[in-house]
Design a protein around this motif. Structure first.
Motif, PDB file in Angstrom:
ATOM      1  N   CYS A  22       0.947  -0.999   0.084  1.00 25.92           N
ATOM      2  CA  CYS A  22      -0.102   0.044  -0.046  1.00 25.92           C
ATOM      3  C   CYS A  22       0.793   1.226  -0.132  1.00 25.92           C
ATOM      4  O   CYS A  22       1.698   1.545   0.850  1.00 25.92           O
ATOM      5  N   ARG A  45     -16.902  -5.494   6.707  1.00 28.32           N
ATOM      6  CA  ARG A  45     -15.461  -5.289   6.461  1.00 28.32           C
ATOM      7  C   ARG A  45     -14.886  -5.415   8.119  1.00 28.32           C
ATOM      8  O   ARG A  45     -15.335  -5.044   8.934  1.00 28.32           O
ATOM      9  N   TYR A  95      -8.365  -3.901   2.055  1.00 28.69           N
ATOM     10  CA  TYR A  95      -8.399  -2.419   2.018  1.00 28.69           C
ATOM     11  C   TYR A  95      -7.163  -1.783   2.919  1.00 28.69           C
ATOM     12  O   TYR A  95      -7.063  -2.403   3.907  1.00 28.69           O
ATOM     13  N   TRP A 114      -8.678   5.674   3.126  1.00 29.49           N
ATOM     14  CA  TRP A 114      -8.873   4.309   2.686  1.00 29.49           C
ATOM     15  C   TRP A 114      -8.509   4.307   1.071  1.00 29.49           C
ATOM     16  O   TRP A 114      -8.617   5.179   0.305  1.00 29.49           O
ATOM     17  N   GLN A 116      -8.682   1.840  -2.467  1.00 30.87           N
ATOM     18  CA  GLN A 116      -9.862   1.397  -3.252  1.00 30.87           C
ATOM     19  C   GLN A 116     -10.240  -0.007  -3.024  1.00 30.87           C
ATOM     20  O   GLN A 116     -11.131  -0.589  -3.301  1.00 30.87           O
ATOM     21  N   GLY A 117      -9.360  -0.857  -2.477  1.00 29.49           N
ATOM     22  CA  GLY A 117      -9.324  -2.414  -2.228  1.00 29.49           C
ATOM     23  C   GLY A 117      -8.617  -3.063  -3.219  1.00 29.49           C
ATOM     24  O   GLY A 117      -8.649  -2.723  -4.582  1.00 29.49           O
TER      25      GLY A 117
END
Length: 124
Positions: A22, A45, A95, A114, A116-117
């Motif tokens: 990430c 989630r 995520y 966050w 976008q996954g």
């Protein structure tokens, strides 16, 4: 303000490994704790792993302890999730999240930013 982009997902066999990354950009100096959440189809989630800014503190949900390892490289503004011994139950969208709080809490609303996954699929 802060943007998070996940990479490294895909398909793995049960018992195999994947590493998620990430990358954060923007006002990254405002980021302290970071974490990974995951969401399986039809489910809420849930928290998977978290890490403090200095990496002295980590947290994991019980189901991934001993299999997943979260780490970060602040010089690269990047957090990683090494996933070993993958199980079919690990299949989910993962995520990346970042928080201005210092603690890597398991509470979703503690994270302000966050990604976008990214899909992780584990086959048997």
């Amino acid at each position: 303000q802060v943007q998070l982009v996940e990479s490294g997902g895909g398909l793995a066999q049960a018992g195999g490994s994947l590493r998620l990354s990430c990358a954060a950009s923007g006002r990254t100096f405002d980021i302290y704790a970071m974490g990974w959440f995951r969401q399986a189809p039809g489910k809420e989630r849930e928290f998977a792993a978290g890490i403090s800014r200095s990496a002295y503190s980590t947290a994991y949900t019980e189901s991934v302890k001993g299999r997943f390892t979260i780490s970060r490289d602040n010089a690269k503004d990047t957090v990683y999730l090494q996933m070993n011994s993958l199980k079919s139950e690990d299949t989910a969208v993962y995520y990346c999240a970042a928080s201005t709080n210092s603690r890597p809490t398991m509470t979703r609303d503690s994270y302000e930013y966050w990604g976008q996954g990214i899909q992780v699929t584990v086959s048997t």
